[in-house]
Design a protein around this motif. Sequence first.
Motif, PDB file in Angstrom:
ATOM      1  N   LYS A 234       0.863  -1.184   0.000  1.00 35.04           N
ATOM      2  CA  LYS A 234       0.000   0.000   0.000  1.00 35.04           C
ATOM      3  C   LYS A 234       0.895   1.227   0.000  1.00 35.04           C
ATOM      4  O   LYS A 234       2.003   1.208   0.553  1.00 35.04           O
ATOM      5  CB  LYS A 234      -0.900  -0.005   1.245  1.00 35.04           C
ATOM      6  N   CYS A 235       0.400   2.318  -0.597  1.00 41.85           N
ATOM      7  CA  CYS A 235       1.187   3.550  -0.627  1.00 41.85           C
ATOM      8  C   CYS A 235       0.339   4.723  -0.124  1.00 41.85           C
ATOM      9  O   CYS A 235      -0.855   4.813  -0.406  1.00 41.85           O
ATOM     10  CB  CYS A 235       1.658   3.829  -2.064  1.00 41.85           C
ATOM     11  N   PHE A 236       0.983   5.581   0.658  1.00 35.53           N
ATOM     12  CA  PHE A 236       0.355   6.827   1.102  1.00 35.53           C
ATOM     13  C   PHE A 236       1.319   7.976   0.828  1.00 35.53           C
ATOM     14  O   PHE A 236       2.527   7.858   1.093  1.00 35.53           O
ATOM     15  CB  PHE A 236       0.038   6.787   2.604  1.00 35.53           C
ATOM     16  N   ILE A 237       0.804   9.048   0.293  1.00 38.45           N
ATOM     17  CA  ILE A 237       1.626  10.245   0.113  1.00 38.45           C
ATOM     18  C   ILE A 237       1.131  11.322   1.074  1.00 38.45           C
ATOM     19  O   ILE A 237      -0.055  11.388   1.410  1.00 38.45           O
ATOM     20  CB  ILE A 237       1.574  10.759  -1.341  1.00 38.45           C
ATOM     21  N   PHE A 238       2.062  12.153   1.537  1.00 40.92           N
ATOM     22  CA  PHE A 238       1.741  13.205   2.505  1.00 40.92           C
ATOM     23  C   PHE A 238       2.329  14.525   2.029  1.00 40.92           C
ATOM     24  O   PHE A 238       3.495  14.586   1.623  1.00 40.92           O
ATOM     25  CB  PHE A 238       2.341  12.876   3.874  1.00 40.92           C
ATOM     26  N   ASP A 239       1.519  15.567   2.084  1.00 42.64           N
ATOM     27  CA  ASP A 239       2.048  16.911   1.858  1.00 42.64           C
ATOM     28  C   ASP A 239       2.901  17.308   3.063  1.00 42.64           C
ATOM     29  O   ASP A 239       2.859  16.663   4.119  1.00 42.64           O
ATOM     30  CB  ASP A 239       0.905  17.917   1.702  1.00 42.64           C
ATOM     31  N   ARG A 240       3.652  18.395   2.921  1.00 43.03           N
ATOM     32  CA  ARG A 240       4.405  18.904   4.064  1.00 43.03           C
ATOM     33  C   ARG A 240       3.404  19.394   5.117  1.00 43.03           C
ATOM     34  O   ARG A 240       2.452  20.115   4.799  1.00 43.03           O
ATOM     35  CB  ARG A 240       5.327  20.038   3.630  1.00 43.03           C
ATOM     36  N   PRO A 241       3.580  19.017   6.396  1.00 40.07           N
ATOM     37  CA  PRO A 241       2.596  19.365   7.428  1.00 40.07           C
ATOM     38  C   PRO A 241       2.518  20.857   7.724  1.00 40.07           C
ATOM     39  O   PRO A 241       1.455  21.375   8.059  1.00 40.07           O
ATOM     40  CB  PRO A 241       3.067  18.573   8.650  1.00 40.07           C
ATOM     41  N   THR A 242       3.643  21.559   7.604  1.00 35.46           N
ATOM     42  CA  THR A 242       3.681  22.984   7.909  1.00 35.46           C
ATOM     43  C   THR A 242       4.940  23.556   7.271  1.00 35.46           C
ATOM     44  O   THR A 242       5.722  22.825   6.645  1.00 35.46           O
ATOM     45  CB  THR A 242       3.677  23.220   9.435  1.00 35.46           C
ATOM     46  N   ASN A 243       5.174  24.839   7.417  1.00 38.79           N
ATOM     47  CA  ASN A 243       6.380  25.414   6.817  1.00 38.79           C
ATOM     48  C   ASN A 243       7.613  24.947   7.586  1.00 38.79           C
ATOM     49  O   ASN A 243       7.529  24.482   8.723  1.00 38.79           O
ATOM     50  CB  ASN A 243       6.308  26.946   6.772  1.00 38.79           C
ATOM     51  N   ARG A 244       8.764  25.049   6.954  1.00 39.28           N
ATOM     52  CA  ARG A 244      10.001  24.521   7.516  1.00 39.28           C
ATOM     53  C   ARG A 244      10.296  25.111   8.885  1.00 39.28           C
ATOM     54  O   ARG A 244      10.808  24.428   9.776  1.00 39.28           O
ATOM     55  CB  ARG A 244      11.155  24.791   6.541  1.00 39.28           C
ATOM     56  N   LYS A 245       9.965  26.357   9.092  1.00 40.59           N
ATOM     57  CA  LYS A 245      10.261  27.029  10.359  1.00 40.59           C
ATOM     58  C   LYS A 245       9.527  26.368  11.527  1.00 40.59           C
ATOM     59  O   LYS A 245      10.044  26.304  12.641  1.00 40.59           O
ATOM     60  CB  LYS A 245       9.882  28.513  10.256  1.00 40.59           C
ATOM     61  N   ASN A 246       8.322  25.840  11.275  1.00 39.61           N
ATOM     62  CA  ASN A 246       7.508  25.272  12.346  1.00 39.61           C
ATOM     63  C   ASN A 246       7.737  23.775  12.572  1.00 39.61           C
ATOM     64  O   ASN A 246       7.171  23.198  13.506  1.00 39.61           O
ATOM     65  CB  ASN A 246       6.020  25.491  12.057  1.00 39.61           C
ATOM     66  N   ARG A 248      10.105  22.137  13.771  1.00 46.54           N
ATOM     67  CA  ARG A 248      10.721  21.780  15.059  1.00 46.54           C
ATOM     68  C   ARG A 248       9.683  21.641  16.167  1.00 46.54           C
ATOM     69  O   ARG A 248       9.891  20.904  17.116  1.00 46.54           O
ATOM     70  CB  ARG A 248      11.756  22.835  15.459  1.00 46.54           C
ATOM     71  N   ARG A 249       8.594  22.401  16.043  1.00 42.29           N
ATOM     72  CA  ARG A 249       7.580  22.370  17.094  1.00 42.29           C
ATOM     73  C   ARG A 249       6.328  21.600  16.648  1.00 42.29           C
ATOM     74  O   ARG A 249       5.217  21.844  17.111  1.00 42.29           O
ATOM     75  CB  ARG A 249       7.199  23.792  17.509  1.00 42.29           C
ATOM     76  N   LEU A 250       6.545  20.615  15.759  1.00 41.76           N
ATOM     77  CA  LEU A 250       5.436  19.860  15.203  1.00 41.76           C
ATOM     78  C   LEU A 250       4.626  19.161  16.295  1.00 41.76           C
ATOM     79  O   LEU A 250       3.394  19.108  16.244  1.00 41.76           O
ATOM     80  CB  LEU A 250       5.965  18.820  14.189  1.00 41.76           C
ATOM     81  N   GLU A 251       5.330  18.620  17.306  1.00 42.55           N
ATOM     82  CA  GLU A 251       4.632  17.921  18.389  1.00 42.55           C
ATOM     83  C   GLU A 251       3.715  18.855  19.179  1.00 42.55           C
ATOM     84  O   GLU A 251       2.714  18.423  19.744  1.00 42.55           O
ATOM     85  CB  GLU A 251       5.635  17.281  19.343  1.00 42.55           C
ATOM     86  N   GLU A 252       4.070  20.110  19.237  1.00 39.12           N
ATOM     87  CA  GLU A 252       3.320  21.060  20.053  1.00 39.12           C
ATOM     88  C   GLU A 252       2.148  21.675  19.296  1.00 39.12           C
ATOM     89  O   GLU A 252       1.254  22.267  19.910  1.00 39.12           O
ATOM     90  CB  GLU A 252       4.254  22.194  20.503  1.00 39.12           C
ATOM     91  N   MET A 253       2.127  21.521  18.002  1.00 39.45           N
ATOM     92  CA  MET A 253       1.128  22.211  17.185  1.00 39.45           C
ATOM     93  C   MET A 253      -0.211  21.473  17.193  1.00 39.45           C
ATOM     94  O   MET A 253      -0.262  20.237  17.178  1.00 39.45           O
ATOM     95  CB  MET A 253       1.630  22.366  15.741  1.00 39.45           C
ATOM     96  N   GLU A 254      -1.290  22.225  17.226  1.00 40.66           N
ATOM     97  CA  GLU A 254      -2.627  21.668  17.116  1.00 40.66           C
ATOM     98  C   GLU A 254      -2.910  21.342  15.642  1.00 40.66           C
ATOM     99  O   GLU A 254      -2.297  21.911  14.732  1.00 40.66           O
ATOM    100  CB  GLU A 254      -3.660  22.669  17.632  1.00 40.66           C
ATOM    101  N   GLU A 255      -3.862  20.442  15.422  1.00 41.52           N
ATOM    102  CA  GLU A 255      -4.188  20.054  14.055  1.00 41.52           C
ATOM    103  C   GLU A 255      -4.649  21.248  13.214  1.00 41.52           C
ATOM    104  O   GLU A 255      -4.366  21.325  12.028  1.00 41.52           O
ATOM    105  CB  GLU A 255      -5.275  18.962  14.050  1.00 41.52           C
ATOM    106  N   ARG A 256      -5.347  22.192  13.846  1.00 40.15           N
ATOM    107  CA  ARG A 256      -5.840  23.361  13.115  1.00 40.15           C
ATOM    108  C   ARG A 256      -4.704  24.248  12.599  1.00 40.15           C
ATOM    109  O   ARG A 256      -4.893  25.058  11.698  1.00 40.15           O
ATOM    110  CB  ARG A 256      -6.790  24.168  13.995  1.00 40.15           C
ATOM    111  N   GLU A 257      -3.500  24.060  13.209  1.00 41.86           N
ATOM    112  CA  GLU A 257      -2.351  24.856  12.770  1.00 41.86           C
ATOM    113  C   GLU A 257      -1.627  24.187  11.601  1.00 41.86           C
ATOM    114  O   GLU A 257      -0.758  24.801  10.981  1.00 41.86           O
ATOM    115  CB  GLU A 257      -1.369  25.043  13.925  1.00 41.86           C
ATOM    116  N   ASP A 261      -4.653  19.450   4.124  1.00 39.21           N
ATOM    117  CA  ASP A 261      -4.442  18.238   3.321  1.00 39.21           C
ATOM    118  C   ASP A 261      -3.609  17.209   4.083  1.00 39.21           C
ATOM    119  O   ASP A 261      -3.882  15.999   4.034  1.00 39.21           O
ATOM    120  CB  ASP A 261      -3.750  18.584   1.998  1.00 39.21           C
ATOM    121  N   PHE A 262      -2.598  17.672   4.785  1.00 36.79           N
ATOM    122  CA  PHE A 262      -1.748  16.762   5.557  1.00 36.79           C
ATOM    123  C   PHE A 262      -2.560  16.097   6.673  1.00 36.79           C
ATOM    124  O   PHE A 262      -2.418  14.884   6.916  1.00 36.79           O
ATOM    125  CB  PHE A 262      -0.557  17.515   6.159  1.00 36.79           C
TER     126      PHE A 262
END
Length: 625
Positions: A234-246, A248-257, A261-262
Amino acid sequence: MASKIQMPAPLCLIENRDRKLVVHQEALQVLSGIHQPVVVVAIVGLYRTGKSYLMNKLAGKNSGFPLGSTVQANTKGIWMWCVPYPDRPDQTLVLLDTEGLGDVEKGDTQNDSWIFALAVLLSSTLVYNSMSTIDQHAMDQLHYVTELTERIKSKSSPEKNLEALEDSAEYVRFFPVFIWAVRDFTLQLELNGQPCTQDEYLENALKLKKGNSHEVQLFNLPRECIRLFFPTRKCFIFDRPTNRKNLRRLEEMEERELEPDFVEQASQFCRHVYKTSKPKTIPGGHVITGRLLANLVETYVDTIRSGGVPCMENAVLALAQIENSAAVLEATGRYVELMDQTLKLPTETLQELLDIHAKCEDEALKVFMARAFKDDKQQFQAELTRALVQKKEAYCRRNEVESSKRCKALLMRLSKELEDRINQVFYSRPGGYQDYLNDLRMVEVRYTQESGKGVMAEAELEQFFKDKEAVGRAILQSDEALTQKEKEAEEARVRAEAAERESELQKQHQAMLEQKMEDQRRSHEANIQHLMQKLEEDRKKQLEEQDKMVEAKLREQKTMLEAGFQKHANQLNDQINQLRKESEDLRKPSWLSSLLDAASVVLSLVIPGLAGKAVAVVSQFFKRL
């Protein structure tokens, strides 16, 4: 209960310490406490590619697995998080997050290969995480898949030396489902200018090139390995979750941020894993519990540390030894528990005890069969049978002892007046013998009327009369009211009564022996019945396993033929024919009957009185069926 497991954060399961793999006992203890089937999802891929984020999402959390799978820079390996399976209360989800592959700071790729191999061995669903696109560079980074046959053996001593890809059918028996997760995908999802699905994109990337040059072989090898070792893909593709600057704090970010698409792609990924992932199994279809998974982890890591190559066949045999021994103990314990709960000693008859024993034995066999596997020579079932025979005999002896105690106490109470008169020489007078007989018979009548005496009632009464023979003879001889001829006649009558009682006692003893023999035959048939059900279940699992493999091979063969790879299609055809032959052999009635005949002989040897009669017993058993 395993379904209520509380594991607030991941634990290190296998640490990569100073280029050596070390199992953490705390994590093993958690696994050992899980008695449910486990669904094991492992993720592998290059370091710093967002693997931990996906695993946290599968755990239903925003954080947990630290980014990069590290707590400290020197803490590497495989991390584990056990969580309740969504909508499957009878299963536990075990998530394995591995250290990033290809970290240049490590300076050694050996452990990367072992980490990848362990992820394959332990998981039922394997997620490979890569960046940007599936191109030749991505394939080159997945060189670990081409080394699997050097890191994993399917059998301890193969009958013949096959090339890795020719022997792929053996690996498919225990390899996981494969999911390729492509992160930060920026291309248009299309082929030849037409929109395509994610799975079509993967299959197109796995197409082989024609030709025999070295370059073509290098191009094809990882693709062939993926196609043959992982027929379910099976294959899944993912867009980038957020801009490169953010990032580092991916774990802290809410889904709305995050990018919408991601978020939707991650949700689709989790839903698919939840819906399609199966419990971890080993060849033969035996389902793995947390306890068994802990044993597998130790077995594999110990083998690697000793310089060996993990072998599935050896691991299964080692696992079977451990689990089957535990199954004998658990089943024996269950038998004793039920007997102690149900059996009230003494029983009125032996048959009453044997009926209770039969029910408890049946429950014990169910416990054993539910846990045991690959007991091909019935070594452990015979061990259980032997243990239950010994336990039953111990209960029979206890039953007799308790009955004897109760009967002796009853006779002592009922004969107190008789004993007092004997001690007071009450019967030493003319006509005293008849009074003695009357009192003796009154004791017998009252004794007979009492209930709850148990299986030793007749034997203890007979012993009571024997103990009184000398006293009765003395009273008879001293009774001056009787002539010598009357005394001789009375002695003859007493001897005849004693002989009759002895004869009745022998008949009772013989009847009890026959009851025990009948119970032994019943026990043997019960063992064969449970074994037959177990073998049928095993056969069904093996046939399902074979059918899935044939189906996967046929799909791959069709693809190879359509692409013009006749040689590959022919190799697959040989594997398909072999699998079909194995399935035909499994479906033959003789497969089951021959196994039951052999098992019957083994089991009869541990049941007293049945040695040498096994074939006849099984024959009668099958006739009744």
